[in-house]
Structure formats: C-alpha cells, structure tokens
Motif scaffolding. Sequence first.
Motif, PDB file in Angstrom:
ATOM      1  N   GLY A 175       0.802  -1.214   0.000  1.00 40.14           N
ATOM      2  CA  GLY A 175       0.000   0.000   0.000  1.00 40.14           C
ATOM      3  C   GLY A 175       0.833   1.262   0.000  1.00 40.14           C
ATOM      4  O   GLY A 175       2.059   1.205  -0.166  1.00 40.14           O
ATOM      5  N   VAL A 176       0.161   2.376   0.183  1.00 42.79           N
ATOM      6  CA  VAL A 176       0.846   3.658   0.114  1.00 42.79           C
ATOM      7  C   VAL A 176       0.627   4.398   1.435  1.00 42.79           C
ATOM      8  O   VAL A 176      -0.452   4.336   2.017  1.00 42.79           O
ATOM      9  N   ASN A 177       1.688   5.068   1.897  1.00 41.30           N
ATOM     10  CA  ASN A 177       1.597   5.755   3.185  1.00 41.30           C
ATOM     11  C   ASN A 177       1.352   7.232   2.991  1.00 41.30           C
ATOM     12  O   ASN A 177       2.150   7.955   2.398  1.00 41.30           O
ATOM     13  N   ILE A 178       0.211   7.674   3.466  1.00 46.14           N
ATOM     14  CA  ILE A 178      -0.130   9.100   3.371  1.00 46.14           C
ATOM     15  C   ILE A 178      -0.501   9.597   4.759  1.00 46.14           C
ATOM     16  O   ILE A 178      -1.420   9.067   5.388  1.00 46.14           O
ATOM     17  N   GLY A 179       0.252  10.575   5.223  1.00 40.35           N
ATOM     18  CA  GLY A 179      -0.020  11.157   6.531  1.00 40.35           C
ATOM     19  C   GLY A 179      -0.004  10.138   7.652  1.00 40.35           C
ATOM     20  O   GLY A 179      -0.816  10.207   8.571  1.00 40.35           O
ATOM     21  N   GLY A 180       0.912   9.148   7.572  1.00 38.37           N
ATOM     22  CA  GLY A 180       1.069   8.182   8.650  1.00 38.37           C
ATOM     23  C   GLY A 180       0.097   7.014   8.588  1.00 38.37           C
ATOM     24  O   GLY A 180       0.173   6.090   9.384  1.00 38.37           O
ATOM     25  N   GLU A 181      -0.786   7.026   7.644  1.00 39.50           N
ATOM     26  CA  GLU A 181      -1.766   5.942   7.503  1.00 39.50           C
ATOM     27  C   GLU A 181      -1.452   5.188   6.210  1.00 39.50           C
ATOM     28  O   GLU A 181      -1.099   5.790   5.200  1.00 39.50           O
ATOM     29  N   THR A 182      -1.570   3.838   6.244  1.00 37.34           N
ATOM     30  CA  THR A 182      -1.300   3.071   5.034  1.00 37.34           C
ATOM     31  C   THR A 182      -2.619   2.725   4.333  1.00 37.34           C
ATOM     32  O   THR A 182      -3.554   2.258   4.966  1.00 37.34           O
ATOM     33  N   TYR A 183      -2.612   2.984   3.055  1.00 42.91           N
ATOM     34  CA  TYR A 183      -3.828   2.762   2.283  1.00 42.91           C
ATOM     35  C   TYR A 183      -3.600   1.760   1.154  1.00 42.91           C
ATOM     36  O   TYR A 183      -2.516   1.725   0.550  1.00 42.91           O
ATOM     37  N   ASP A 184      -4.658   0.979   0.850  1.00 44.07           N
ATOM     38  CA  ASP A 184      -4.695   0.271  -0.423  1.00 44.07           C
ATOM     39  C   ASP A 184      -5.395   1.168  -1.427  1.00 44.07           C
ATOM     40  O   ASP A 184      -6.318   1.901  -1.065  1.00 44.07           O
ATOM     41  N   ILE A 185      -4.947   1.095  -2.688  1.00 41.00           N
ATOM     42  CA  ILE A 185      -5.550   1.935  -3.726  1.00 41.00           C
ATOM     43  C   ILE A 185      -6.678   1.153  -4.399  1.00 41.00           C
ATOM     44  O   ILE A 185      -6.508  -0.005  -4.786  1.00 41.00           O
ATOM     45  N   LYS A 186      -7.810   1.805  -4.501  1.00 38.72           N
ATOM     46  CA  LYS A 186      -8.916   1.203  -5.243  1.00 38.72           C
ATOM     47  C   LYS A 186      -9.282   2.130  -6.406  1.00 38.72           C
ATOM     48  O   LYS A 186      -9.405   3.336  -6.219  1.00 38.72           O
ATOM     49  N   VAL A 187      -9.421   1.553  -7.589  1.00 38.93           N
ATOM     50  CA  VAL A 187      -9.816   2.352  -8.752  1.00 38.93           C
ATOM     51  C   VAL A 187     -11.300   2.132  -9.003  1.00 38.93           C
ATOM     52  O   VAL A 187     -11.729   1.012  -9.297  1.00 38.93           O
ATOM     53  N   ALA A 188     -12.095   3.187  -8.835  1.00 37.31           N
ATOM     54  CA  ALA A 188     -13.519   3.085  -9.156  1.00 37.31           C
ATOM     55  C   ALA A 188     -13.737   3.745 -10.515  1.00 37.31           C
ATOM     56  O   ALA A 188     -13.160   4.795 -10.790  1.00 37.31           O
ATOM     57  N   SER A 189     -14.527   3.114 -11.375  1.00 36.85           N
ATOM     58  CA  SER A 189     -14.670   3.674 -12.715  1.00 36.85           C
ATOM     59  C   SER A 189     -16.132   3.836 -13.087  1.00 36.85           C
ATOM     60  O   SER A 189     -17.013   3.171 -12.538  1.00 36.85           O
ATOM     61  N   TYR A 190     -16.356   4.748 -14.012  1.00 40.66           N
ATOM     62  CA  TYR A 190     -17.714   4.962 -14.531  1.00 40.66           C
ATOM     63  C   TYR A 190     -17.599   5.233 -16.031  1.00 40.66           C
ATOM     64  O   TYR A 190     -16.761   6.020 -16.462  1.00 40.66           O
ATOM     65  N   ASP A 191     -18.440   4.547 -16.793  1.00 38.44           N
ATOM     66  CA  ASP A 191     -18.406   4.703 -18.248  1.00 38.44           C
ATOM     67  C   ASP A 191     -19.439   5.742 -18.669  1.00 38.44           C
ATOM     68  O   ASP A 191     -20.632   5.503 -18.605  1.00 38.44           O
ATOM     69  N   HIS A 192     -18.970   6.933 -19.112  1.00 34.90           N
ATOM     70  CA  HIS A 192     -19.946   7.936 -19.548  1.00 34.90           C
ATOM     71  C   HIS A 192     -20.156   7.917 -21.056  1.00 34.90           C
ATOM     72  O   HIS A 192     -20.993   8.658 -21.572  1.00 34.90           O
TER      73      HIS A 192
END
Lengths: 235, 306, 426
Positions: C76-93
């Motif tokens: 994951g990625v550390n931002i401001g001391g917190e570790t996050y998993d990245i989720k990609v949400a998508s929408y087809d317009h």
Amino acid sequence: MKLSVQDLEVNYNNVAALKQISLEVSDGAFVTLIGSNGAGKSTTLRTISGLVKPSGGRICLDDQRIDMLSADKILRLGIAHVPEGRRIFKDLSVAENLYLGAYIHQDKAQIDLDLDKVYSRFPRLEERKGQHARTLSGGEQQMLSIGRSLMSRPRILLLDEPSLGLAPIIVQEIGHILREINQQGVTVILVEQNADLALQLADYGYVLETGRIAMQDKAELLADNEHVKKAYLGI
Amino acid sequence: MILPSFFADSFYETILALELFLQSIVNGTIQSGFFALAAVGLVLIFGVMGVVNFAHGELVMVGAYTVWFLHAQHSTPFLITIVIAILVVTVIGILMEKFLFRPMRDDPLGGLICSIGVLFILQVLATLVGGDGPSKQVPPPFEGTMVLFEFLRIPYQRLFSIAVSVAALGLLWHFLTHTKLGWALRAVSQDREAASLQGINSNRISMIAIAVGAAMAGLAGALMAPLTNINPHMGHNVIITAFIVTIVGGVGSLSGAVIASVLYALFHTFVTTYFNGTVATISGLLIMVLVLIVRPTGIMGHRVSE
Amino acid sequence: MSTHTQRPARRKFLKKAAAGTVAATTASVFPNIVLSANKTLTVGMNIPMTGDYAPWGLPGLYGCEIIANNINKEGGVNIGGETYDIKVASYDHGYDTEKALQGFKKLVLEDDASMVMMLGGSTVAAVLPWATRKKVLTTTLLPSDITPDSDYLVATCESHPLYNVTGVEWLAKNFPDVKSAAIVTNNDAEYGLQSAATYQAAFEVAGIEVVDTHLHGFDVTDFAPIVSSVLAKNPDVFCMATSFYVTPIMEQLYHQGYKGKIISCTLDYYDEIIAKTSKEFVNGTIFQFPDFDDPKLQESGVNFPDPAGFDAAFRKDHPNDWSAVAWEYPAILLNWLDAAKAAGSADSESVATTLKANKQEFIFGGGDWWGSQLWGLDNALVGRWPIVVIEDGKARIQEYGDVAGWLSSNKDVLVKHMKELGLRTV
C-alpha cells in the motif's frame, strides 16, 4: 363449375357493405351485377376473389368452401378477377404483364400457346409487347388487363367495370370479346354501371341496391323492367 | 530545348490538375458501387413491403463484422467469408420479415419503428461480439496497387470491390428483368393487390425481396470491410447515403437508385476533393431537399396515378 | 462415454466449485479483512469505455488497475502516517455529457473518490461547475479545458496538443530539405482544431510552409478523395493532427503512392496499419506516443516505475488494447499519489496546493506549470515529451523535446493560429 354465394355479409369498419347477398352462377353462364355507385357490386366481386374477407355467409365452388382462402389460392381454383381500374403493372412491359398472368402455371409450351391466343385476340398488344404498359392507351390497358387474366386459364372470369372511361367504340369491342370468351366456355360475372351494355351481353342479371339484391331475373326481362329502365337505363 | 519557366510551371500544373481530376473519377466510381449495393436493398424492401428499413445500415455493418470476425480474427479465407457474410445478413433479413414486418404489414409506421429497434439490437450484438474499443480493421486480402498511365492509382482491393459490385448489380438486374420471380417482385412493388390477383403470394415475394436486399447489404459490408473503419455505428453514414440516393433516384425505382448512386458518388467525391467532405455531405442533403421540392418523384420515378 | 468413469471427475469438480463459492462469498462480504488490513483510498475514473472514444478511456483503466495492484501487493501507500490500499472506481460515460455529470457525482458521493481522472472536452465542461463547488480535484488530458474559474482542474500528464511541437522541431532539424506540409484532421474544437493550430504554429516556427489544412467531419467513409486532394498540393510532409481515422488515411497514402514524410499526433494500433500497408511504408512515421518497452524509457529522468514491466503486464492481460492513454492515466495517478504523500493528505485542497506549490516531476522529466497565457490559469504541467519514430515496425523514442522551452519563445505564434481557427484563448 358452379359458384354459389349464400347470405354473404361484409363489413367495412362496422358499416355493412353487403347484407345477405346470395348468387347462383352455373357453369358457362354470363351473369351481370348492376346497380348504382356504392351498391356493393365491387365488394361482391372482391369477396369472391378473396381480396375481402366476409363477416358472414359462405362462398362455394361446387362443394368446396372458398371464402376463407387467400386470393392467390382462389385464382388457382380457376376464378380470375379483372379489377376495377385495370390495375396493370405499369412499369413492366406488356409481355411481362401477360407472363405474370400465367404466374401459377409452369408449363412453358402451353403458356406460349396461351400467349399466342391472347395476341391473336388483341393484336394491338402484340404490336406493343416490348413497351412499358404505362404507354398504352386506356382501351389497350383494359385489353391487357383482360388478356392477363386469361393467361391464368380461368373457368370463371370476374370483371369489374371494364367499360369505365373508354370511348363507345372500344366499349363495343370489349363487349364483343367478352361474349366470345363466354362462348368458349368461360363463366363470366360482369359488374357494370353501364347497365345497357351489361344486360345486352348477359343472360342473367342481379340488381344491387345499398348492399342487398333488389331484383334478379333473366337479362332481357330486367331490361324490360320499368324500375330498371328508369333507374339504370335512363329511359 | 529550354522552355520558358512560366510555361514549364503552367504545363506542370495542368498535368497535376488533370491527374487529380482523373483520380477523382476513379475514386468516385469505386464509391458508387457501395452506395448502389446499399441503396438497391433499401429500395427493394421499401417497394415490396412499404417499410422504410432503418436497420439497413446495420445490415451492412453486420456484413463487415462477419468478415472481420471470420477473416481477420479467425483466418477464414476472404472469399468464403464474403459468402458467409451474405448468408448471415440474409438470414437476419428473413427473420425481420417473418417476425416484424409481416405482423406489421398494415402499419408502415409500426414496421419502421420495429426496424429502429433492430438497428439498436444489431449495434449491441456487434459490441458483444467485437467488444468495445477502437474501430476494427481488416487487413486487405488483395495487396498492391494497379498504376495506370503512371499516375492513376487503383488499389487491387478496390478494383475487386467494384468488379464484384458491378457483377452483383448485373445479376440483380437480370433477376428482376428476365425471371418470372423478378417480374413478380416488381409487380408486388407496383400493385400488391393486383399481384395477388395473378396468384402471386405476396408473403413469399416479401421474403424474397428482403432476402435479396439484405444479401446486397451483406455484400456491401463484406466488400467495405477491408477498406473502412469497422465499428457498431458505421451503419449511420450508410443509411444517410442510401436515403439521399433513394430519394434522388426516385423512391421505388431501382434503376434510379443505381444511377443516383453513381452520380452522387462522383458528386460527393469531387466536392470532397475540391472543397471538403462536410460541404459535400451538406450539399448532398440540399440536393435531396431540392429534388423533394422540384421533382418529388426523383430522376427516374413516375408520378403515382390514381 | 459411460457415466461411471465420469463420476470421480465430476465429484472433484463439485468440490472445487464449492470451495470456490465459499472463498468468493467470503471475499465479497469481507473484502478488506481477507485481503489486507489497510484502509482504502479510492480514485475515480470518469471515462468513455464504450463508443467512439473508448480507445481513449478503457486502456487507461486497465493501466491504472495494474499500477494499483502493484502498489497494494507491496503493502500500500503511506499518506499522513496511515497506510492505504488503492482502489480504482470507474464509470463509463460513453462521452455523453449528462452521463459524465451523473458518473462524476456517483464516484464522489457513493464511491468516495478522492480525485477523478477524465479524458476531457465537453464531458469535463459538464462536470466542472459541480466539481469546483465540491472542491474535487479533477484531471484532464486536454489543457484547453482549463478555465480561470476552476482551481481544481489540472492537466498533469498529456497536454494535448502542445507536445506536437516537438515532433515538428525534430523533423525540421533532421530533414532540412522539407519545405512544405499539409495537415489533415477532424474538425472538432476539442481535439482536431486544437491540434491543427498547434501544428500550424510548429510548422511556421520551423520554417515549413503549410500548403493545405484539410478539415473533415466524423462522417467520412472513404478517405480516397481527401487524400487525393491533399496530395495534389504536393506536400513534403503529410501531417495527421489528430484523427480517429489514422488507419484509413495511412492506407490511402500507401495506395496513392505517397513517398514523403508522415507526421502524426498518434499512431495507435500501428501494427494494424502495418498489416493494411507495409512495414517499409510505415517505417519513418513520426509521432508522439511511445511503447513502454522502449529502451529510452529505462534511462534516468523518466518518472515511471519499471516501464518495461508495466508494458509487459499490460500486454499480457490485454494484448490488443494498448493505446496512447494506456500509460497516461497511470502517470496521472502516480503523480497525484506523490503529491498526496507530500501533502500528507488525500484531501483535494491540500493536494492541489501541494501540486501547484512544488515544481513537479513530470513523467518524462522537467515540469513547469503553464497555461495562463492561453487559458487563464497555470494548471497544465508541461515537461519533456518524446519524439517517437517507427523503426523496423516498432515505435522507438528518438529523443525528448522541450515543450516548455518552445512555448516560452513561440507562444505568440501559437495564440495567433488558435485565434485563426476560432479557438478560445484568454
């Protein structure tokens, strides 16, 4: 072949066009239906040939009921219809129109014989056989329409107003041809507003008034009838 | 000999202009084949069944997709895929006649709306089969370019297309003018009731008409496949062209449609070459409107009597 | 076949299916518990995945998923001391403006997206008022979308079509005999005209005369007449400014015997073009979008982790889908993550401030904020951009051009041509 129509009823949008029409046409007869415009003459023919479906009654050819058959099947049984207004295929040549009259037949040799017969009966059609039908005069178009229906080798020929819009001399010519056709054994049912001509040609006549048969008799007797004289013969 | 320079320049320019003119005739002629194949089907179906088939462009699209799927994706020989494309589209046409247009026989507007439904269904099916993403491409089975007089260039693929289009139109013409079924088809399109009085089964003829019309559309799509961008929406341009050609040629007139196809293709090509494509399309539509006002029967149509 | 011999195989299958069902159910009910203990950081992609514009949307989603998976696999990625998993949400317009707004709201309100990536044009214009009001950081590939009214719209990777100037510069330098050029492009204001104006400016600066600018609509089925008419002007360079129709145009150039130089903004799916023409013909075509197995991308100065590995992973999963945008949305995502890390927060306001305050490292190196002179706000990040040429049937970077440098000395020429084509400038 005997055609019998019993208690025939036809409605157009719930308006009765025919009310209990009954006809008996025996083999080889020449029958005419006369009456004023809108009396139901055309509708009667159109119902016999299968273009219009009846809402009541029955039509029989000998013992077979034909009133539920489609137009192309009825033609195959030997009933041909020369429609009002000729309805030839204007963008087809004269010869193509005639060949289409024989659409239900496959025997090439006999078709060509029939074609020769039509041409000898209507020599002007042979002269113009390669032309588009739209180039024909009114009388020639009527001849083409009759010739086309003869190509199907009918036993019963229905004709709807063949004299309409034609010069008197041509009307006489067509009358002559119809009699000839009848003499060769084809039953003829003729619908005409020209009652004078029709009663001269036919042996039996029906008078239609507002969708009913008002009168029926031998043609020469009808021609003498006072009511018919006044209403239809203009005497 | 040394020519004065102004003479050399203008001579060179004249040659260039002539080359462009002749190349445009070649380009336009090749276009006309597609236009005609698409338009005759529309005319046939409208003439015989009285239905404006809005899905006709999509029939062309399905033809193109069939070639893409079988030839480009699964290496089936090109000529075989043309035949299969024709068959696939013909079957679609027959199904449309049997299940949509026949029940809607007395309701031309209903038939038209049904055909718009088919248009969307075929577009979605194409997306399902081909997936989304970029337009599909079919590598041309005939490679190389024929060069005439050292400047006129005709790719062999296009030469093949125009030859097949002309042959197919010739076959259609022969069918319509020299066979009993062809006469019957023309008879039904002129007067359905009178035709039934000659014993012609108009259901059967309708089916033949849509089968022939769809086959022509399938062929047009198959021939276009290697030459154009293939995507589910490609039918849109096809139907607009087919409408213009049909109206200019005279609604219901097959020979009018073919003649109008050739004229319109040359017109569109020349305007595109000397001005641009947008002007060409707009002026094409203007000509259509003009024909509707001045001569509504088109260049080959006859006034409807009765 | 007897049912008897089949039975053990069938039983095995049932067992596997049952196990799979249990696993899948667990995963869907407790996704984070099963997969990772990290919190989730969602980024949105509001892009066309169907229709004509799909090639400039869908491959980007595939690319971002690869990047997100790689990051998550490594903890994951550390931002401001917190570790996050990245989720990609998508929408087809589907490049529909109403759907674009609907999708944008859905991504922000329901999926909780911290920023939204978009393609650009009318779909961005449709979401911009709402995005600005809600302060949602939005990215576009078209800097011409930038307006002085929104601080939250940035173009941090592709600056279509500014980078095109580098290809022309390189062409003029390497082929000094080239004197004339003809431009062909579709006539929309979002992609085509912007690009045509840029090429006109670039040719003017390079001393190459533009003998024809042919604009065409989206209804062209046959490019034969267009190509004939342009070739009659006898240009030394044939330029495709931006086009959905590069393939059929190239095919016509090939068949009509064109022998001059070809320069194009994009050359997506160039293997298909080669299949329709020949390798010899396509060789030498200049454009602007590299493949990521390019050796030049492995050199220092490129800010993209393991380009070759990314290229391989992409082509393994999606063998036929690589396009110009396959790496652009991922580059935008990585750039945003860097800014979020630096800001210590994924909050749009802080990321936007950090982005603009720091001199950002552009994907190909360099990176200046630019745009106020053309669109009223310095929200486009421009840096070095590769010049790509087909060599032996393969896209290969020749060198990097300096977009910012060109702009600083030739901005007025560009503005002049944009105005001439009726495009918005400040």
